[in-house]
Enzyme design. Structure first.
Site, PDB file in Angstrom:
ATOM      1  N   GLY A  45       0.870  -1.182   0.000  1.00  0.00           N
ATOM      2  CA  GLY A  45       0.000   0.000   0.000  1.00  0.00           C
ATOM      3  C   GLY A  45       0.901   1.223   0.000  1.00  0.00           C
ATOM      4  N   ALA A  46       1.040   1.844  -1.174  1.00  0.00           N
ATOM      5  CA  ALA A  46       1.977   2.978  -1.298  1.00  0.00           C
ATOM      6  C   ALA A  46       1.237   4.308  -1.246  1.00  0.00           C
ATOM      7  CB  ALA A  46       2.778   2.844  -2.594  1.00  0.00           C
ATOM      8  N   GLY A  47       0.180   4.356  -0.453  1.00  0.00           N
ATOM      9  CA  GLY A  47      -0.593   5.590  -0.291  1.00  0.00           C
ATOM     10  C   GLY A  47       0.047   6.518   0.728  1.00  0.00           C
TER      11      GLY A  47
ATOM     12  N   VAL B  48       0.052   6.720   4.166  1.00  0.00           N
ATOM     13  CA  VAL B  48       0.805   6.165   5.301  1.00  0.00           C
ATOM     14  C   VAL B  48       2.000   5.363   4.790  1.00  0.00           C
ATOM     15  CG1 VAL B  48       0.709   4.688   7.339  1.00  0.00           C
ATOM     16  CG2 VAL B  48      -1.289   6.055   6.724  1.00  0.00           C
TER      17      VAL B  48
ATOM     18  N   ARG C 184     -10.331   6.241   5.929  1.00  0.00           N
ATOM     19  CA  ARG C 184     -11.617   6.773   6.399  1.00  0.00           C
ATOM     20  C   ARG C 184     -11.992   8.083   5.729  1.00  0.00           C
ATOM     21  NH1 ARG C 184     -12.579   7.304  12.682  1.00  0.00           N
ATOM     22  NH2 ARG C 184     -10.340   7.600  12.832  1.00  0.00           N
TER      23      ARG C 184
ATOM     24  N   ARG D 189     -13.816   3.635  11.856  1.00  0.00           N
ATOM     25  CA  ARG D 189     -12.820   2.673  11.376  1.00  0.00           C
ATOM     26  C   ARG D 189     -13.514   1.359  11.036  1.00  0.00           C
ATOM     27  NH1 ARG D 189     -10.125   5.035  15.732  1.00  0.00           N
ATOM     28  NH2 ARG D 189      -8.257   6.206  15.168  1.00  0.00           N
TER      29      ARG D 189
ATOM     30  N   ASN E  12     -11.787  -3.548   3.565  1.00  0.00           N
ATOM     31  CA  ASN E  12     -10.373  -3.755   3.884  1.00  0.00           C
ATOM     32  C   ASN E  12     -10.060  -5.210   4.207  1.00  0.00           C
ATOM     33  OD1 ASN E  12      -9.837  -1.153   3.280  1.00  0.00           O
ATOM     34  ND2 ASN E  12      -9.544  -0.439   5.377  1.00  0.00           N
TER      35      ASN E  12
ATOM     36  N   VAL F 203      -1.375  -2.024   9.628  1.00  0.00           N
ATOM     37  CA  VAL F 203      -1.717  -0.614   9.844  1.00  0.00           C
ATOM     38  C   VAL F 203      -3.148  -0.335   9.360  1.00  0.00           C
ATOM     39  CG1 VAL F 203      -1.099   1.782   9.269  1.00  0.00           C
ATOM     40  CG2 VAL F 203       0.704   0.092   9.627  1.00  0.00           C
TER      41      VAL F 203
ATOM     42  N   HIS G 106      -7.739  -0.317  18.750  1.00  0.00           N
ATOM     43  CA  HIS G 106      -7.460   0.992  18.137  1.00  0.00           C
ATOM     44  C   HIS G 106      -8.772   1.496  17.535  1.00  0.00           C
ATOM     45  CE1 HIS G 106      -5.325   4.097  16.001  1.00  0.00           C
ATOM     46  NE2 HIS G 106      -5.565   3.587  14.814  1.00  0.00           N
TER      47      HIS G 106
HETATM   48  N1  APR Z   1      -3.031  -4.353  -2.566  1.00  0.00           N
HETATM   49  C1  APR Z   1      -2.123  -3.366  -2.368  1.00  0.00           C
HETATM   50  N2  APR Z   1      -2.455  -2.079  -2.208  1.00  0.00           N
HETATM   51  C2  APR Z   1      -3.744  -1.777  -2.287  1.00  0.00           C
HETATM   52  C3  APR Z   1      -4.755  -2.741  -2.482  1.00  0.00           C
HETATM   53  C4  APR Z   1      -4.347  -4.091  -2.641  1.00  0.00           C
HETATM   54  N3  APR Z   1      -5.219  -5.068  -2.825  1.00  0.00           N
HETATM   55  N4  APR Z   1      -5.938  -2.106  -2.475  1.00  0.00           N
HETATM   56  C5  APR Z   1      -5.695  -0.802  -2.274  1.00  0.00           C
HETATM   57  N5  APR Z   1      -4.378  -0.591  -2.146  1.00  0.00           N
HETATM   58  C6  APR Z   1      -3.649   0.642  -1.955  1.00  0.00           C
HETATM   59  C7  APR Z   1      -4.292   1.831  -2.661  1.00  0.00           C
HETATM   60  O1  APR Z   1      -4.030   1.805  -4.046  1.00  0.00           O
HETATM   61  C8  APR Z   1      -3.628   2.999  -1.934  1.00  0.00           C
HETATM   62  O2  APR Z   1      -2.454   3.429  -2.622  1.00  0.00           O
HETATM   63  O3  APR Z   1      -3.612   1.026  -0.590  1.00  0.00           O
HETATM   64  C9  APR Z   1      -3.226   2.410  -0.568  1.00  0.00           C
HETATM   65  C10 APR Z   1      -3.916   3.104   0.584  1.00  0.00           C
HETATM   66  O4  APR Z   1      -3.453   4.410   0.645  1.00  0.00           O
HETATM   67  P1  APR Z   1      -4.367   5.677   1.007  1.00  0.00           P
HETATM   68  O5  APR Z   1      -5.665   5.554   0.298  1.00  0.00           O
HETATM   69  O6  APR Z   1      -3.530   6.884   0.818  1.00  0.00           O
HETATM   70  O7  APR Z   1      -4.687   5.438   2.546  1.00  0.00           O
HETATM   71  P2  APR Z   1      -3.759   5.801   3.803  1.00  0.00           P
HETATM   72  O8  APR Z   1      -4.074   7.158   4.282  1.00  0.00           O
HETATM   73  O9  APR Z   1      -2.347   5.455   3.485  1.00  0.00           O
HETATM   74  O10 APR Z   1      -4.327   4.767   4.864  1.00  0.00           O
HETATM   75  C11 APR Z   1      -4.133   3.380   4.693  1.00  0.00           C
HETATM   76  O11 APR Z   1      -4.033   2.928   7.030  1.00  0.00           O
HETATM   77  O12 APR Z   1      -4.337   4.334   8.827  1.00  0.00           O
HETATM   78  C12 APR Z   1      -4.923   3.355   8.040  1.00  0.00           C
HETATM   79  O13 APR Z   1      -7.303   3.855   8.090  1.00  0.00           O
HETATM   80  C13 APR Z   1      -6.143   3.870   7.302  1.00  0.00           C
HETATM   81  O14 APR Z   1      -6.896   1.753   6.498  1.00  0.00           O
HETATM   82  C14 APR Z   1      -6.199   2.934   6.146  1.00  0.00           C
HETATM   83  C15 APR Z   1      -4.739   2.611   5.865  1.00  0.00           C
END
Ligand code: APR
Length: 309
Positions: free
Chosen positions: A10-12, A14, A83, A89, A96, A119, A176
């Site tokens: 998950g390269a978002g 966090v 969220r 959550r 998720n 996470v 959490h």
């Molecule tokens: N495999 C890998 N990555 C995925 C998948 C998957 N099957 N599905 C979604 N993703 C990626 C998305 O493409 C996105 O880049 O997960 C990433 C999530 O990043 P953000 O939407 O920016 O979310 P973020 O703020 O990083 O939060 C991620 O952490 O704190 C918790 O509640 C929050 O559940 C959330 C998680």
């Protein structure tokens, strides 16, 4: 000595922020995995170029292929949706759960010796799912939430007392979620419990603000949830594992009878080191604290039952 390898699924917000902290510190190579094509590769390229300015030897790569995560020492799972305002959550649960189950199956084979940090929210439940889908020993799976919640409580206590936040040592138990259990009796400023420094009603207000700490940020950001402090908290846990620090940190750990709870991931103080959760610390709770902890654990258990895992 071979550099350690940390994969972030998950390269978002966090995930990328955690990668940035690791790359800046130069303490491991980093693999950023995401399902979105090009995005993790782009962020990795950007971070690699930052490393030349930071004088960091860390290698950072982005990928859409689980094979690139093979041989990881630590795997951080942030994949999922974040969220939105008005969402708890727990609303995230089903979406998720599907994503994180796929992640568990994707990472397990290539990195049999890794320690996993969940996470993605609802984090305690996602830790349970990763434990089940990877088949890893329970002490090699944990959830990030307690370090973040404790940081939030410490910040509010520090502001109240006008002291450096680093001087505040907060203890938080439970899931959490909105029923987390900040523990003022065990929260200290230079060793002095905050119950001796702040009036009770004020402490209660700080506890409430901590419980709503994530939602407060969600309502301000409007398009996502917190990520700087979550990444900082995750970084601290990764570091404790990579360097075998034996550092006491709050984490969602699989309980096997501690605090009277069995077979559930829930937030407790633990010693983190190369083995993952190396020991769970059992605090002596009074009746009110125990009641709040049991209630919070019950909320996590309810979600686990909903998913039938
Ligand atoms: N495999 C890998 N990555 C995925 C998948 C998957 N099957 N599905 C979604 N993703 C990626 C998305 O493409 C996105 O880049 O997960 C990433 C999530 O990043 P953000 O939407 O920016 O979310 P973020 O703020 O990083 O939060 C991620 O952490 O704190 C918790 O509640 C929050 O559940 C959330 C998680």
């Amino acid at each position: 000595m071979k550099r350690k390898k940390v994969s972030i699924i998950g390269a978002g917000h966090v995930g990328a922020s955690t990668a940035q902290l690791l790359a800046l510190a130069g303490i491991s190579d980093v693999v950023l995995f995401d399902v979105v094509e090009g995005m993790p590769q782009g962020k990795a390229l950007d971070l690699s170029q930052a490393c030349s300015i930071w004088n960091s030897a860390a290698s950072v790569i982005g990928t859409n292929n689980y094979a690139d995560t093979a041989g990881s020492d630590v795997i951080v799972v942030t994949a999922g949706i974040a969220r939105k305002p008005g969402m708890s959550r727990d609303d995230l649960l089903r979406t998720n759960a599907g994503i994180v189950s796929a992640v568990g199956r994707g990472i397990a084979g290539g990195s049999p010796d890794a320690v996993i940090i969940a996470v993605t929210n609802p984090m305690d439940v996602m830790a349970h799912l990763l434990y089940k889908t990877t088949g890893f020993a329970h002490h090699r799976v944990m959830g990030m939430g307690g370090v973040l919640d404790a940081a939030r409580f410490s910040t509010f206590v520090a502001w109240e007392l006008n002291v450096s936040p680093g001087a505040v040592n907060s203890v938080i138990l439970g899931g959490h979620g909105d029923q987390m259990v900040p523990m003022p009796r065990f929260t200290t400023v230079n060793g002095v419990p905050v119950t001796k420094l702040i009036p009770e009603d004020k402490i209660e207000a700080l506890v409430e603000r901590t419980r709503g700490g994530g939602a407060e940020i969600v309502s301000l950001l409007k398009t996502g949830s917190a990520y700087y402090a979550p990444a900082a908290a995750t970084f601290q846990m990764v570091k404790a594992i990579l360097f075998d620090e034996k550092r006491p940190l709050p984490a969602a750990c699989y309980l096997t009878g501690q605090y009277g709870i069995e077979g559930l991931f829930v937030g407790v103080p633990a010693i983190l080191g190369a083995g993952g959760v190396e020991r769970i610390i059992e605090l002596k709770l009074d009746d009110k604290e125990r009641e709040a902890f049991v209630k919070s654990a019950g909320a996590v258990s309810g979600l686990v039952k909903t998913l039938d895992i």
